[in-house]
Design an enzyme around this catalytic site. Structure first.
Site, PDB file in Angstrom:
ATOM      1  N   CYS A 165       6.597   8.551   8.457  1.00 41.00           N
ATOM      2  CA  CYS A 165       5.394   8.856   9.597  1.00 41.00           C
ATOM      3  C   CYS A 165       6.037   9.309  10.958  1.00 41.00           C
ATOM      4  O   CYS A 165       6.214  10.208  11.379  1.00 41.00           O
ATOM      5  CB  CYS A 165       4.378   7.747   9.768  1.00 41.00           C
ATOM      6  SG  CYS A 165       3.401   7.731   8.216  1.00 41.00           S
TER       7      CYS A 165
HETATM    8  N1  LIG Z   1       2.643   5.797   3.729  1.00 42.19           N
HETATM    9  C1  LIG Z   1       2.167   5.452   4.829  1.00 42.19           C
HETATM   10  O1  LIG Z   1       2.096   4.706   5.617  1.00 42.19           O
HETATM   11  C2  LIG Z   1       1.408   6.719   5.473  1.00 42.19           C
HETATM   12  C3  LIG Z   1       0.019   6.637   6.298  1.00 42.19           C
HETATM   13  C4  LIG Z   1      -0.734   7.383   6.738  1.00 42.19           C
HETATM   14  C5  LIG Z   1      -0.406   8.663   6.353  1.00 42.19           C
HETATM   15  N2  LIG Z   1       0.332   8.960   5.355  1.00 42.19           N
HETATM   16  C6  LIG Z   1       0.716  10.378   4.696  1.00 42.19           C
HETATM   17  O2  LIG Z   1      -0.110  10.387   3.441  1.00 42.19           O
HETATM   18  C7  LIG Z   1       0.677  11.117   2.926  1.00 42.19           C
HETATM   19  C8  LIG Z   1       0.843  10.736   1.467  1.00 42.19           C
HETATM   20  O3  LIG Z   1       1.912   9.489   1.814  1.00 42.19           O
HETATM   21  P1  LIG Z   1       2.275   8.643   0.678  1.00 42.19           P
HETATM   22  O4  LIG Z   1       3.115   7.316   1.422  1.00 42.19           O
HETATM   23  O5  LIG Z   1       1.172   8.127   0.095  1.00 42.19           O
HETATM   24  O6  LIG Z   1       3.236   9.324  -0.149  1.00 42.19           O
HETATM   25  P2  LIG Z   1       3.854   8.813  -1.750  1.00 42.19           P
HETATM   26  O7  LIG Z   1       5.098   9.597  -2.173  1.00 42.19           O
HETATM   27  O8  LIG Z   1       3.894   7.251  -1.893  1.00 42.19           O
HETATM   28  O9  LIG Z   1       2.479   9.248  -2.597  1.00 42.19           O
HETATM   29  C9  LIG Z   1       2.500  10.729  -2.978  1.00 42.19           C
HETATM   30  C10 LIG Z   1       2.154  10.495  -4.431  1.00 42.19           C
HETATM   31  O10 LIG Z   1       1.543  12.003  -4.739  1.00 42.19           O
HETATM   32  C11 LIG Z   1       2.205  12.264  -5.894  1.00 42.19           C
HETATM   33  N3  LIG Z   1       2.035  13.641  -6.161  1.00 42.19           N
HETATM   34  C12 LIG Z   1       3.143  14.760  -5.427  1.00 42.19           C
HETATM   35  N4  LIG Z   1       2.511  15.809  -5.919  1.00 42.19           N
HETATM   36  C13 LIG Z   1       1.365  15.694  -6.494  1.00 42.19           C
HETATM   37  C14 LIG Z   1       0.576  16.718  -6.963  1.00 42.19           C
HETATM   38  N5  LIG Z   1       0.644  18.215  -6.963  1.00 42.19           N
HETATM   39  N6  LIG Z   1      -0.253  16.221  -7.663  1.00 42.19           N
HETATM   40  C15 LIG Z   1      -0.706  15.098  -7.892  1.00 42.19           C
HETATM   41  N7  LIG Z   1       0.125  14.115  -7.493  1.00 42.19           N
HETATM   42  C16 LIG Z   1       1.332  14.668  -6.714  1.00 42.19           C
HETATM   43  C17 LIG Z   1       3.556  11.713  -6.140  1.00 42.19           C
HETATM   44  O11 LIG Z   1       3.997  11.483  -7.354  1.00 42.19           O
HETATM   45  C18 LIG Z   1       3.213  10.238  -5.518  1.00 42.19           C
HETATM   46  O12 LIG Z   1       3.042   9.224  -6.275  1.00 42.19           O
HETATM   47  C19 LIG Z   1       1.538  12.077   3.521  1.00 42.19           C
HETATM   48  O13 LIG Z   1       1.075  13.024   3.987  1.00 42.19           O
HETATM   49  C20 LIG Z   1       1.924  10.852   4.482  1.00 42.19           C
HETATM   50  O14 LIG Z   1       2.413  11.377   5.733  1.00 42.19           O
HETATM   51  C21 LIG Z   1       1.214   7.881   4.684  1.00 42.19           C
END
Ligand SMILES: NC(=O)c1ccc[n+]([C@@H]2O[C@H](COP(=O)([O-])OP(=O)(O)OC[C@H]3O[C@@H](n4cnc5c(N)ncnc54)[C@H](O)[C@@H]3O)[C@@H](O)[C@H]2O)c1
Length: 447
Positions: free
Chosen positions: A274
């Site tokens: 982030c």
């Molecule tokens: N982790 C945090 O603290 C946080 C907080 C707020 C916002 N975000 C945002 O949320 C979003 C997700 O982050 P995250 O940390 O959960 O990521 P992550 O990598 O933990 O999870 C994403 C998931 O999406 C899956 N994926 C990828 N492409 C895909 C597709 N085409 N179809 C289906 N599944 C697919 C991956 O296998 C993975 O399991 C990002 O934009 C991030 O910036 C994250």
């Protein structure tokens, strides 16, 4: 619309979650816990299998909660989007990283939207939750969904609602998806109202904004605010180091002001996906408008210097003990990007270790939450290298020329660590309470 509105009102809507990671899984389980049926889709077959076997890979989500939802048939995960035809509301929670040139990589959002377009039917609502630059929902997601011939605001509904989850709840004790207010902006007013009505089932406070772009920018303001304030305190840390002033004591003192001040803390760099990523999404988009976001770039520059400063301080500490960094053995404590989590993506430990290895040091690590850690494969260190994880024992502490605390996990006994370390470098002030008893402790930002 009334069909979907009724399902929202009587709580019979089926929830789809695309991307079952740090954001998607807590959201899916959050809706499951309040009675909804969830269809999860992730491209990782391992994750899908684990979840369907009732086990969680996200520390903030207990396996028992997943297991109960699976056993009561309220949650099932798939790799195939076809199952999402049954979902009434679909959240997109896929990654939004940047590429090597720090340009946004929207390929995951594009792929997920294109796959949803294949199954989109009337009366479905799509809510994008991935953090991204203003305009993504309307300029990237909407055109793909429109190719179906369905009309937004009439046949289907589209909104952006940023995720505010804080994995490990390090800076937000007690806050989770069920009590953190949500912001939502839809492509049309109907989209906003329907999305807000649905989100209100999960969390009692939902703030409507006039467009997806406002909601997208809101998330980037929140993260840029953190990045800039961390950079400010990091810069003052570099200054206090020269002046011989203890920055941690300065912050404690400033915190006593009951208004107009909010504490931020220095460290060996910013990490995760982030703070070091999201502001770049905004500065990249700004260039399209002939605009240069100076604060964002400056904050990134100052924060980016901190791993170099950390290594310089470690080298100075070794020097004072008649050692050089070349051939020294450094034991790194903590490689996760922040306290009490297992996520080591973009961790500041990465650059610190690369710089140490490049300077000729031998590096091992211990992290109670991270079983393996690799660095390199870039301009700093060509070869990808797995760093050896060693147990946290008195012997291993004593055998290191310097023990360096990079992440301040709360389960470690730092006083015991200080007793057994020859030099203890503390980048997080976990030894602030007792450091005066240990001349072997060197704290970042303190004389
Ligand atoms: N982790 C945090 O603290 C946080 C907080 C707020 C916002 N975000 C945002 O949320 C979003 C997700 O982050 P995250 O940390 O959960 O990521 P992550 O990598 O933990 O999870 C994403 C998931 O999406 C899956 N994926 C990828 N492409 C895909 C597709 N085409 N179809 C289906 N599944 C697919 C991956 O296998 C993975 O399991 C990002 O934009 C991030 O910036 C994250």
């Amino acid at each position: 619309m009334s069909h979907l509105a009724n399902k929202i009102a009587d709580q019979t809507a089926v929830v789809g979650v695309v991307g079952l990671g740090y954001v998607g899984l807590p959201l899916a389980v959050g809706f499951g816990k309040i009675g909804y049926c969830i269809i999860g889709v992730d491209l990782s077959i391992d994750k899908v299998n684990q979840l369907n076997n009732g086990s969680s890979y996200i520390p903030d989500v207990p396996s028992a909660e997943v297991k109960e939802l699976v056993e009561t048939e309220r949650f099932k995960a798939y790799t195939d989007y076809a199952y999402l035809t049954q979902a009434d509301v679909i959240f997109i929670c896929v990654p939004t990283p940047f590429d090597a040139q720090k340009a946004p990589d929207l390929s995951y959002i594009r792929a997920a939207s294109a796959s949803i377009a294949q199954i989109l039917r009337p009366n479905q609502m799509i809510i994008l939750q991935s953090t991204t630059f203003p305009g993504t929902t309307e300029e990237v997601v909407l055109p793909l969904l429109k190719q179906t011939g369905l009309v937004v605001g009439q046949d289907f509904f589209l909104a952006f609602s940023p995720e505010r989850i804080d994995p490990g709840q390090v800076s937000s004790p007690g806050f989770d998806v069920q009590n953190t207010p949500k912001v939502v902006g839809g492509v049309t007013k109907t989209c906003t109202d329907l999305a807000a009505a649905f989100l209100a089932k999960l969390t009692p406070q939902v703030f409507h904004v006039s467009s997806p772009a406002v909601a997208e920018m809101c998330k980037l303001l929140e993260n840029t605010f953190r990045s800039v304030n961390i950079a400010l305190v990091n810069e003052l840390t570099l200054l206090s180091d020269r002046m011989g002033v203890d920055i941690w004591e300065v912050i404690e003192a400033a915190k006593t002001k009951p208004f107009g001040f909010m504490p931020f803390y220095p460290g060996p760099g910013v990490g995760g996906h982030c703070i070091p990523v999201d502001p770049y999404y905004l500065s990249w988009k700004a260039r399209e408008f002939d605009f240069y976001t100076k604060f964002i770039e400056l904050a990134a520059e100052v924060n980016g210097e901190m791993p170099y400063f950390t290594v310089e301080k470690i080298a100075q500490a070794l020097n004072r003990h008649g050692k050089t960094i070349n051939k020294a053995h450094i034991l790194i404590l903590g490689v996760a990007f922040k306290r009490d989590i297992d996520d080591a993506r973009n961790s500041p430990a990465e650059r610190v270790i690369e710089l140490l290895l490049k300077a000729g040091a031998g590096v091992t690590f211990y992290d109670p939450h991270v079983p393996s850690f690799k660095v390199g494969g870039n301009v700093f260190l060509k070869e990808e290298t797995y760093i050896k994880r060693i147990p946290l024992t008195a012997e291993n502490l004593a055998a290191a020329d310097c023990v360096a605390i990079i992440t301040d996990h709360s389960s470690l006994d730092y006083e015991w660590i200080a007793q057994h370390s020859r030099i203890l470098f503390d980048s997080k002030n976990v030894t602030g309470r007792f450091n005066h008893n240990h001349p072997n402790i060197v704290r970042l930002g303190a004389p």
